[in-house]
Design an enzyme around this catalytic site. Structure first.
Site, mmCIF file in Angstrom:
data_model
loop_
_atom_site.group_PDB
_atom_site.id
_atom_site.type_symbol
_atom_site.label_atom_id
_atom_site.label_comp_id
_atom_site.label_asym_id
_atom_site.label_seq_id
_atom_site.Cartn_x
_atom_site.Cartn_y
_atom_site.Cartn_z
ATOM 1 N N ILE A 9 0.814 -1.221 0.000
ATOM 2 C CA ILE A 9 0.000 0.000 0.000
ATOM 3 C C ILE A 9 0.843 1.264 0.000
ATOM 4 O O ILE A 9 0.308 2.368 -0.071
ATOM 5 C CB ILE A 9 -0.977 0.015 1.201
ATOM 6 C CG1 ILE A 9 -0.222 -0.147 2.520
ATOM 7 C CG2 ILE A 9 -2.021 -1.072 1.047
ATOM 8 C CD1 ILE A 9 -1.120 -0.070 3.745
ATOM 9 N N GLY A 10 2.150 1.134 0.084
ATOM 10 C CA GLY A 10 3.016 2.306 0.035
ATOM 11 C C GLY A 10 4.462 1.900 -0.096
ATOM 12 O O GLY A 10 4.867 0.839 0.380
ATOM 13 N N GLU A 11 5.239 2.746 -0.774
ATOM 14 C CA GLU A 11 6.657 2.474 -0.953
ATOM 15 C C GLU A 11 7.464 3.743 -0.731
ATOM 16 O O GLU A 11 7.006 4.844 -1.036
ATOM 17 C CB GLU A 11 6.935 1.922 -2.350
ATOM 18 C CG GLU A 11 6.372 0.539 -2.594
ATOM 19 C CD GLU A 11 6.709 0.018 -3.976
ATOM 20 O OE1 GLU A 11 7.592 -0.858 -4.062
ATOM 21 O OE2 GLU A 11 6.099 0.488 -4.946
ATOM 22 N N GLY A 12 8.666 3.580 -0.215
ATOM 23 C CA GLY A 12 9.559 4.707 0.005
ATOM 24 C C GLY A 12 10.980 4.328 -0.310
ATOM 25 O O GLY A 12 11.259 3.246 -0.829
ATOM 26 N N THR A 13 11.893 5.234 -0.003
ATOM 27 C CA THR A 13 13.293 5.015 -0.328
ATOM 28 C C THR A 13 13.853 3.787 0.372
ATOM 29 O O THR A 13 14.569 2.984 -0.225
ATOM 30 C CB THR A 13 14.122 6.246 0.076
ATOM 31 O OG1 THR A 13 13.541 7.408 -0.512
ATOM 32 C CG2 THR A 13 15.557 6.106 -0.400
ATOM 33 N N PHE A 14 13.536 3.625 1.649
ATOM 34 C CA PHE A 14 14.127 2.553 2.436
ATOM 35 C C PHE A 14 13.110 1.545 2.942
ATOM 36 O O PHE A 14 13.464 0.649 3.695
ATOM 37 C CB PHE A 14 14.878 3.141 3.633
ATOM 38 C CG PHE A 14 15.932 4.127 3.252
ATOM 39 C CD1 PHE A 14 17.012 3.742 2.469
ATOM 40 C CD2 PHE A 14 15.841 5.450 3.651
ATOM 41 C CE1 PHE A 14 17.978 4.653 2.107
ATOM 42 C CE2 PHE A 14 16.808 6.361 3.293
ATOM 43 C CZ PHE A 14 17.883 5.969 2.516
ATOM 44 N N THR A 19 8.934 -0.464 2.529
ATOM 45 C CA THR A 19 7.676 -0.761 1.851
ATOM 46 C C THR A 19 6.621 -0.998 2.923
ATOM 47 O O THR A 19 6.896 -1.635 3.935
ATOM 48 C CB THR A 19 7.811 -2.008 0.965
ATOM 49 O OG1 THR A 19 8.761 -1.746 -0.071
ATOM 50 C CG2 THR A 19 6.483 -2.383 0.334
ATOM 51 N N VAL A 20 5.425 -0.474 2.709
ATOM 52 C CA VAL A 20 4.338 -0.657 3.661
ATOM 53 C C VAL A 20 3.304 -1.591 3.052
ATOM 54 O O VAL A 20 2.842 -1.373 1.932
ATOM 55 C CB VAL A 20 3.687 0.681 4.040
ATOM 56 C CG1 VAL A 20 2.589 0.460 5.076
ATOM 57 C CG2 VAL A 20 4.733 1.645 4.570
ATOM 58 N N ASP A 50 8.120 17.116 10.575
ATOM 59 C CA ASP A 50 7.618 16.914 9.215
ATOM 60 C C ASP A 50 6.090 16.881 9.203
ATOM 61 O O ASP A 50 5.474 16.000 8.604
ATOM 62 C CB ASP A 50 8.189 15.637 8.613
ATOM 63 C CG ASP A 50 8.091 15.621 7.088
ATOM 64 O OD1 ASP A 50 7.975 16.704 6.493
ATOM 65 O OD2 ASP A 50 8.136 14.531 6.498
#
Length: 481
Positions: free
Chosen positions: A19-24, A26-27, A136
């Site tokens: 359901i989500g991905e980032g630099t470091f 994954t969700v 943030d």
């Protein structure tokens, strides 16, 4: 050492969708093995892209989240660790974030804004009372826990314990919501969160941040000088009280800026309909008993299969600007995709263990930049380093012209290395220059506003930023943090 080396996260959870991905990281979405109806968000951080310093950032995030029990802060349940991954079990929030809510339904009326802001300020007050600064706060990190206006503050990848007498030095966060003391390379404190709250209030009423420009260097300069104004066409719709609160939160001098307690005592917040606010609170009740606070989903199983998870040990970290090149980002992102496809197809073939250690105090004079983000637009996923990390530390340099030049240079260099991984069909195509022509009742932020949500890392006189190159950022999947 893991507290229970014979147990894996896959012994307790069925991982389903990404359901989500980032630099470091994954969700993924997951449900509990014994209670299928209970869904969770599993944040999987690949050790392949974590060095020792970045691992410390993860430790900080776990330590802070594990100490937070508040109805307006995303819940953290437990974490597991294997040789390959660190897995955080988090509350799953299916109702989207504040940015998407404004895009889909338009700006808030004052009562809706009041409910949202009181909940947000309540979460910030809780953090500040614990000597935690979030750093943030932005619409993408404010999640809707229900349809009644209840919100949860998420993404604690940049949050940090700090001492008020010392403050923080290394700047990080998202440019459009960053305070002037950050862009001016000054020591800052928790008041930066209040500036961000002012930007949030402005955003939900007017559909865009108070400091926004297609020109990144211009936006940087506007923030540095604190130059903003209310939109002439729509400001008449709102009371003088709410505009007064915005002015007090967007005070350039951090010493004169409202604190969170002063904000909660402001007339506009105090005039809230308590019945409406109470109904929102009831939708996300605060866990009160110590036993409930410590109970993890895995404890629902029998004692023979239970798993405990305590906060990892925190180690002091030297001042660091965590910068990665575009090529490294591309490689890491591909590795994460391959890595998590393997997880999804063969989730029970590997064992992940619960991590256990004792938390220690972090030297507050040592500051870090945490690029552990997982946002759904790739302008938030990578920071392009076109400068030597060993540049001379000119600590007394506050020359904004040099800062802006560095900012522009990084933008130009990164344009040649741009990488998108979202579908073209997901792009919202609204011209920012036409914003003022949108009907007052339906004014919505353009998707290009996502381009202003870029993590920045500023150390002394150097400006480093993640820039997408294209002003219209393509929308990705929902990220629960």
């Amino acid at each position: 050492m893991p507290s229970n080396p014979n147990r894996s996260i896959y012994d307790f959870y069925n991982i389903t969708d990404i359901i989500g991905e980032g630099t470091f990281s994954t969700v993924t979405l997951a449900n509990h093995i014994e209670k299928i109806e209970d869904k969770y968000a599993i944040k999987i951080i690949s050790k392949e892209v974590l060095d020792n310093e970045r691992r410390t950032y993860v430790d900080w995030e776990i330590s802070i989240l594990s100490k937070c029990q508040h109805p307006n802060i995303i819940k953290f349940y437990e974490h597991y660790e294997s040789d390959e991954d660190i897995c955080l079990v988090l509350e799953w929030i299916p109702n989207g974030d504040l940015f998407d809510r404004i895009v889909k339904k338009g700006v808030f009326n004052e009562e809706e804004a009041r409910l949202t802001m009181k909940s947000l300020l309540s979460a910030v007050e809780y953090l500040h009372d614990k000597s935690v600064v979030h750093r943030d706060i932005k619409p993408e990190n404010i999640l809707f826990s229900d349809s009644y206006g209840g919100i949860k503050l998420g993404d604690f990848g940049l949050a940090k314990f700090y001492e008020e007498s010392i403050g923080l030095e290394l700047a990080c966060g998202t440019l459009a919501y960053s305070a002037p003391e950050i862009t001016n390379n000054q020591v800052y404190r928790k008041s930066v969160d209040m500036w961000s709250c002012g930007c949030i209030l402005y955003f939900i009423l007017f559909g865009r941040p108070p400091f926004y420009s297609d020109d990144e260097s211009e936006m940087f300069e506007l923030i540095t000088k604190g130059q903003w104004e209310f939109p002439s066409k729509t400001q008449h719709k709102y009371s003088d009280q709410v505009k007064d609160l915005i002015k007090l939160l967007l005070e350039n001098d951090p010493n004169k800026r409202l604190t969170v307690k002063q904000s909660l005592a402001h007339k506009w917040i105090q005039s809230i309909d308590e019945r409406s606010f109470s109904s929102v609170i009831k939708q996300s009740p605060l866990i009160t008993s110590q036993q409930q606070q410590q109970q993890s989903p895995s404890s629902l199983l029998s004692s023979s299969s239970s798993s405990t998870a305590s906060s990892p040990s925190l180690k002091p970290l030297s001042p660091l600007v965590a910068i990665i090149e575009q090529q490294e980002y591309n490689y890491n992102h591909q590795q994460l995709q391959n890595h998590n496809i393997l997880h999804s197809s063969n989730s029970h073939s590997r064992h992940h263990h619960a991590s256990s250690a004792n938390s220690t105090t972090v030297d507050q004079q040592q500051e870090e930049d945490n690029n552990h983000h997982y946002h759904r637009h790739n302008s938030n996923n990578n920071i392009n380093n076109n400068n030597d990390n060993n540049d001379n530390n000119n600590s007394n340099s506050n020359n904004s012209n040099n800062n802006i030049n560095n900012f522009i240079n990084n933008n130009n260099n990164n344009n040649n290395n741009n990488s998108n991984f979202f579908d073209d069909d997901d792009e919202i195509d609204i011209n920012q220059n036409e914003m003022d022509d949108i009907d007052d009742e339906q004014q919505q932020p353009t998707n290009s506003l996502r381009s202003s949500s870029k993590p920045i890392a500023i150390k002394k006189s150097q400006i480093r930023t993640s820039l997408n190159g294209n002003i219209d950022i393509k929308r990705g999947v929902l990220t629960p943090l």
